[in-house]
Design a protein around this motif. Structure first.
Motif, PDB file in Angstrom:
ATOM      1  N   CYS A 287       0.867  -1.175   0.000  1.00 33.44           N
ATOM      2  CA  CYS A 287       0.000   0.000   0.000  1.00 33.44           C
ATOM      3  C   CYS A 287       0.908   1.232   0.000  1.00 33.44           C
ATOM      4  O   CYS A 287       1.844   1.313   0.803  1.00 33.44           O
ATOM      5  N   PRO A 288       0.665   2.193  -0.897  1.00 34.97           N
ATOM      6  CA  PRO A 288       1.549   3.374  -0.929  1.00 34.97           C
ATOM      7  C   PRO A 288       1.534   4.167   0.369  1.00 34.97           C
ATOM      8  O   PRO A 288       2.474   4.925   0.638  1.00 34.97           O
ATOM      9  N   GLU A 289       0.494   4.015   1.153  1.00 38.64           N
ATOM     10  CA  GLU A 289       0.428   4.715   2.452  1.00 38.64           C
ATOM     11  C   GLU A 289       1.010   3.868   3.586  1.00 38.64           C
ATOM     12  O   GLU A 289       0.896   4.222   4.764  1.00 38.64           O
ATOM     13  N   CYS A 334      -5.807   5.724   4.829  1.00 33.23           N
ATOM     14  CA  CYS A 334      -6.154   5.309   3.464  1.00 33.23           C
ATOM     15  C   CYS A 334      -6.633   6.519   2.654  1.00 33.23           C
ATOM     16  O   CYS A 334      -7.476   7.292   3.112  1.00 33.23           O
ATOM     17  N   THR A 335      -6.087   6.654   1.441  1.00 31.55           N
ATOM     18  CA  THR A 335      -6.451   7.783   0.574  1.00 31.55           C
ATOM     19  C   THR A 335      -7.409   7.361  -0.545  1.00 31.55           C
ATOM     20  O   THR A 335      -7.637   8.130  -1.479  1.00 31.55           O
ATOM     21  N   CYS A 337      -6.829   5.364  -2.911  1.00 33.21           N
ATOM     22  CA  CYS A 337      -6.143   5.327  -4.209  1.00 33.21           C
ATOM     23  C   CYS A 337      -6.601   4.139  -5.039  1.00 33.21           C
ATOM     24  O   CYS A 337      -6.512   4.156  -6.266  1.00 33.21           O
ATOM     25  N   GLY A 338      -7.051   3.074  -4.370  1.00 31.11           N
ATOM     26  CA  GLY A 338      -7.603   1.923  -5.088  1.00 31.11           C
ATOM     27  C   GLY A 338      -6.579   0.896  -5.544  1.00 31.11           C
ATOM     28  O   GLY A 338      -6.948  -0.128  -6.124  1.00 31.11           O
ATOM     29  N   CYS A 340      -4.960  -1.372  -4.017  1.00 32.28           N
ATOM     30  CA  CYS A 340      -5.086  -2.709  -3.421  1.00 32.28           C
ATOM     31  C   CYS A 340      -6.298  -3.483  -3.954  1.00 32.28           C
ATOM     32  O   CYS A 340      -6.310  -4.715  -3.916  1.00 32.28           O
ATOM     33  N   LEU A 354     -11.046  -0.752   6.372  1.00 33.86           N
ATOM     34  CA  LEU A 354      -9.972  -0.148   7.176  1.00 33.86           C
ATOM     35  C   LEU A 354     -10.504   0.994   8.031  1.00 33.86           C
ATOM     36  O   LEU A 354     -10.143   1.137   9.197  1.00 33.86           O
TER      37      LEU A 354
HETATM   38  S1  SF4 Z   1      -6.884   2.187  -1.287  1.00 35.00           S
HETATM   39 FE1  SF4 Z   1      -5.655   0.446  -0.614  1.00 35.00          FE
HETATM   40  S2  SF4 Z   1      -3.610   0.808  -1.417  1.00 35.00           S
HETATM   41 FE2  SF4 Z   1      -4.720   2.764  -1.546  1.00 35.00          FE
HETATM   42  S3  SF4 Z   1      -4.206   3.841   0.355  1.00 35.00           S
HETATM   43 FE3  SF4 Z   1      -6.105   2.718   0.718  1.00 35.00          FE
HETATM   44  S4  SF4 Z   1      -5.416   0.794   1.587  1.00 35.00           S
HETATM   45 FE4  SF4 Z   1      -3.634   1.698   0.636  1.00 35.00          FE
END
Ligand code: SF4
Ligand code: SF4
Length: 372
Positions: A287-289, A334-335, A337-338, A340, A354
């Motif tokens: 996950c980028p975060e 979590c942003t 971003c999608g 995952c 989450l």
């Molecule tokens: S959507 Fe998934 S990959 Fe993106 S920030 Fe949230 S948990 Fe991490």
């Protein structure tokens, strides 16, 4: 108390070991705990330079032991990765009032940086310590991801491994397998506390594990596995040793009744989580975060599946608060971003789960939806 061969070390260790991270304030109580452990058949004590007064206290106690007891005792201490391991070890030996040790472990190969240190400096330092006769066997403990553990084992430099592996956390199963393949001694760290705070289980879990206690079931899961040598008990008082050590002779294979309890647990997880159960495949990472999605959703699984909300809050409280001992960031980072989402074979709505996990386990009382 049963004893098992600690892998290639050839040492015969009691299937329970005394861990000395707790109970360090009161020397008299500490001494009573050690003496009771020895009287009940424990012959392995695990300490660490990072455990406050533990080494000093142990040194005082060991000096007074009769040779018949002291000669049977196996001692392990742990040193943090870093320069001058030999100097650190000499300090530990001084505190423990002995000239050499049976076992020395590196305390926490948790990150790629630790592995790099091992490969570029640590292994040479350990080899020199061994060659000087200061320790007979070397190992490492780890809170790191399984890939890192396997990469560390690939060095083939170790005699034993201290691992997290429990009924409710089986991600490290490949490391157990590797340990056996390399004939390593295998110590399981804190099955009671890290294994799910099973010394204070929620009623729902007690009911599911009946007629065993949740802690007893976890001990049976581990003790019935001949690849595992010994389990630590982090007792702070003599009384805290009594219940765990009652399991010390129950090392036989799992019975059909016990296997039925594990089936019941699996069914409860399915029923209580439905299509939102995380299957712990880890395919969603990275996950980028830097959110440790599977671990946070494991806590959600346990809270919703078995009522282990207290354990979830305890572990979630460590996220972003325990450095490399508990890596990753909180669920509310979590942003959306999608990244995952397409990687999850169960097609879970990960961002939503989450956020829900964060709301439930970050301890905001007004949103205790899982307890309703
Ligand atoms: S959507 Fe998934 S990959 Fe993106 S920030 Fe949230 S948990 Fe991490
Ligand atoms: S990919 Fe899905 S099922 Fe697998 S660990 Fe991640 S969230 Fe859980």
């Amino acid at each position: 108390m049963q004893y098992r061969r600690f892998g290639k070390t050839g040492l015969e260790l009691s299937v329970f070991s005394l861990g000395t991270m707790r109970g360090l304030g009161d020397f008299r109580q500490f001494r009573a705990t050690v003496e009771t452990a020895l009287a009940l058949g424990i012959n392995h004590i695990e300490t660490a330079q990072a455990y406050g007064n533990s080494e000093v206290y142990l040194g005082k106690i060991l000096r007074e032991l009769p040779p018949s007891v002291g000669d049977r005792l196996v001692l392990t201490t742990k040193l943090l990765p870093g320069p001058n391991l030999r100097g650190q070890l000499e300090q530990s030996l001084q505190r423990l009032q002995c000239d050499r040790l049976a076992c020395l472990a590196i305390h926490g190969i948790n990150t790629p940086e630790h592995l790099h240190w091992l490969q570029t400096s640590g292994l040479a330092q350990l080899a020199a310590i061994k060659a000087a006769g200061l320790v007979r066997f070397i190992g490492f403990s780890t809170h790191g991801p399984v890939d890192l553990i396997l990469a560390t084992l690939e060095t083939q430099a170790f005699d034993f491994l201290n691992l997290h592996y429990y009924t409710f956390f089986q991600r490290n199963a490949p490391a157990v397998q590797w340990a056996q393949a390399q004939d390593l001694g295998l110590l399981i760290i804190s099955p009671a506390d890290k294994g799910g705070q099973l010394h204070q289980p929620p009623p729902q879990l007690v009911q599911l594990c009946d007629p065993l206690s949740p802690l007893g079931l976890n001990y049976r899961f581990l003790l019935s596995d001949p690849r595992i040598t010994t389990l630590t008990v982090g007792a702070a008082t003599p009384e805290e040793l009594i219940a765990p050590l009652e399991w010390g002779d129950r090392t036989h294979p799992l019975t059909r009744k016990e296997e039925a309890i594990f089936s019941r647990l699996a069914i409860a997880l399915q029923e209580n989580l439905g299509p939102t159960q995380c299957h712990q495949c880890y395919a969603c990472l990275p996950c980028p975060e830097e959110i440790q999605i599977p671990e946070l959703l494991r806590l959600r699984n346990l809270a919703l599946g078995y009522g282990m909300t207290g354990f979830g809050q305890y572990r979630y409280g460590m996220v972003e608060n325990a450095g490399h001992w508990f890596p990753g960031r909180r669920g509310d980072r979590c942003t959306d971003c999608g990244d995952c989402l397409p990687r999850c074979p169960s097609q879970l709505p990960i961002p939503e789960l989450l956020r829900q996990t964060h709301d439930q386990l970050a301890g905001r009382p007004r949103r205790r939806l899982w307890e309703e």
